[in-house]
Design an enzyme around this catalytic site. Structure first.
Site, short mmCIF file in Angstrom:
data_model
loop_
_atom_site.label_atom_id
_atom_site.label_comp_id
_atom_site.label_asym_id
_atom_site.label_seq_id
_atom_site.Cartn_x
_atom_site.Cartn_y
_atom_site.Cartn_z
N HIS A 40 0.84 -1.21 -0.03
CA HIS A 40 0.05 0.04 -0.01
C HIS A 40 0.89 1.51 0.03
O HIS A 40 0.50 2.30 0.46
CB HIS A 40 -1.13 -0.03 1.06
CG HIS A 40 -1.69 -1.24 1.49
ND1 HIS A 40 -2.81 -1.82 0.87
CD2 HIS A 40 -1.16 -2.29 2.34
CE1 HIS A 40 -3.32 -2.89 1.33
NE2 HIS A 40 -2.28 -3.27 2.21
N LYS A 63 15.29 22.66 -10.68
CA LYS A 63 14.69 21.57 -10.87
C LYS A 63 15.70 20.35 -11.69
O LYS A 63 16.43 20.97 -12.48
CB LYS A 63 13.62 21.77 -11.84
CG LYS A 63 12.53 22.38 -11.02
CD LYS A 63 11.72 21.39 -10.41
CE LYS A 63 10.38 20.92 -10.95
NZ LYS A 63 9.80 20.05 -10.21
#
Ligand code: ARG
Length: 457
Positions: free
Chosen positions: A155, A282
């Site tokens: 999960h 970035k």
């Protein structure tokens, strides 16, 4: 020039010609088309349908065409309908009347079925070789990381400690299955349709077994109607490619997550990253995202093919010409993605310390703490409850199970002794898991040996 002009009194409308033509894309398999024609002609001569001399003239004409296409002196123009017409027209132009005998006992329907099979067979082998390279990269990572502890997730929540070798091994299994799918489809498709004619075979005494053996098929196909209208092998192949892409996409998703600032498990190499036009800081995982993105494109090819085939009456229908662009695109996309992905994987930097720290948080050793109690005679369900309570205590005190003092353990169960800390260390959690397929080093060494043998073949 049309192959079928005889019964027509008018020129084809130009738009119709363009709409109908496939040369712009079926030129992709000009080599396979010529290879198939050469085999056909050899068989015709062997059956005395052509003379030896005609055979030799046709073959050297075909070889010349192949060479000239390769060296660029013969180019594909818009005049011809498809690769079959193109080759036959140029052959006749070069060698005269013998060229007109090439198509004896053959239809473009069995010809194109053969070409696509030869092409698919070649590409399935190419893809298999690329997957093998990828498996070699994965095995190298596995060997280097038998002791690299990281959290395993369910999960996307931390579950139990595993190793990087174990995680990479999961992908090894996936890509190994992908190779076996390619192998399966090869075995199933490797029968030669040539000699099936338009749909009902021919009246010439063709030796289909001989043609099949010349082209390295296991034998001829056994129903001429099916032979010219079967595209199952393309669907098999596109389906296998879809599964490869699905595996790559899952791997990319993990790489994208692991590469985030929040995880920092890995760093993608500068040479496999891209920047932002506005945000100077970035460094983006565009390659992983693109591979994930292109997965949809390959699925699209599969669905398009299935849809094209679903309403077709027997035997050949022109709809089938639509099989080519989808399959070519899926092949180029999948091969490109495997190569790019492999390059990215080979240059990934793993932050082993960060992975290990992450494994230590999130109570990944809670199952092992429960197992400690079971080993001291506590029934598992009671042990589960006891450790659950201890986890709550830890959350309250903002510490891990390793940091919780022994008296806290003893408050909940007198069974705990000082050796609990050793029993729940990351090393113990991993190294004791040695059932077949588990992350423990003994189990992992065996699997690595198995994979080494597998890659030798
Ligand atoms: N270009 C055609 C295809 O790809 C070749 C077969 C043509 N056959 C025909 N009967 N029109 O399917």
């Amino acid at each position: 020039m049309k192959l079928w002009g005889g019964r027509f009194t008018k020129e084809t409308n130009e738009l119709v010609h363009n709409f109908n033509a496939s040369l712009s894309f079926d030129q992709t398999f000009f080599e396979e088309d010529i290879e198939g024609s050469i085999a056909h002609v050899k068989m015709l001569a062997r059956q005395n349908i052509l003379t030896e001399e005609e055979k030799d003239t046709i073959i050297s004409g075909l070889e010349g065409i192949c060479e000239d296409i390769k060296n660029g002196s013969l180019t594909f123009d818009g005049e011809h309908e498809d690769i079959h017409s193109f080759v036959e027209a140029h052959l006749t132009e070069r060698i005269g009347d013998a060229g007109k005998k090439l198509h004896t006992g053959r239809s473009r329907n069995d010809q194109v079925a053969l070409d696509m099979k030869l092409y698919t067979r070649k590409e399935a082998k190419n893809m298999d070789a690329l997957l093998k390279n990828l498996l070699e990269s994965l095995l190298k990572l596995m060997k280097e990381n038998v002791d690299t502890i990281m959290p395993g997730f369910t999960h996307l929540q931390k579950a139990q400690p595993i190793t990087l070798a174990h995680h990479m091994g999961a992908y090894f299994e996936m890509f190994k299955r992908d190779r076996s799918r390619l192998h399966d489809l090869y075995e199933r498709m490797n029968y030669c349709p040539l000699g099936s004619g338009a749909l009902a075979g021919t009246t010439y005494p063709l030796d289909r077994e001989y043609t099949a053996s010349l082209l390295d098929f296991y034998g001829p196909t056994l129903n001429s109607m099916d032979s010219v209208s079967d595209r199952d092998y393309l669907i098999d192949f596109t389906s296998a490619m879809s599964i490869i892409m699905m595996h790559l996409s899952r791997f990319c998703e993990e790489i994208i997550i692991w590469n985030t600032n929040e995880y920092r498990f890995i760093e993608i190499d500068d040479s496999y990253s891209t920047g932002s036009s506005i945000m100077p800081q970035k460094k983006n995982p565009d390659i992983a995202e693109l591979v994930r993105g292109k997965t949809g494109r390959v699925y699209g090819s599969l669905i398009s093919l299935l849809t094209t085939m679903k309403g077709l009456s027997l035997a050949y229908n022109k709809d089938m010409q639509e099989d080519k662009e989808f399959v070519f695109d899926a092949i180029d996309t999948t091969k490109g993605c495997i190569v790019l992905f492999n390059g990215m994987l080979d240059t990934l930097k793993f932050n082993k310390e960060v992975m290990r720290k992450s494994a230590e948080g999130g109570f990944t050793n809670a199952t092992d703490a429960a197992d400690y109690l079971v080993n001291h005679g506590v029934p598992f369900r009671d042990a589960h409850g006891i450790i659950g309570q201890l986890v709550l205590t830890c959350i309250d005190k903002d510490c891990s199970l390793d940091e919780l003092p022994l008296e806290e353990y003893k408050k909940i169960s007198p069974v705990f002794e000082d050796d609990i800390y050793d029993a729940i260390s990351m090393e113990t959690c991993v190294s004791k898991r040695n059932t077949i397929g588990a992350p423990g080093p003994d189990a992992m060494e065996k699997v690595i040996g198995n994979y080494e043998d597998y890659l030798k073949n």
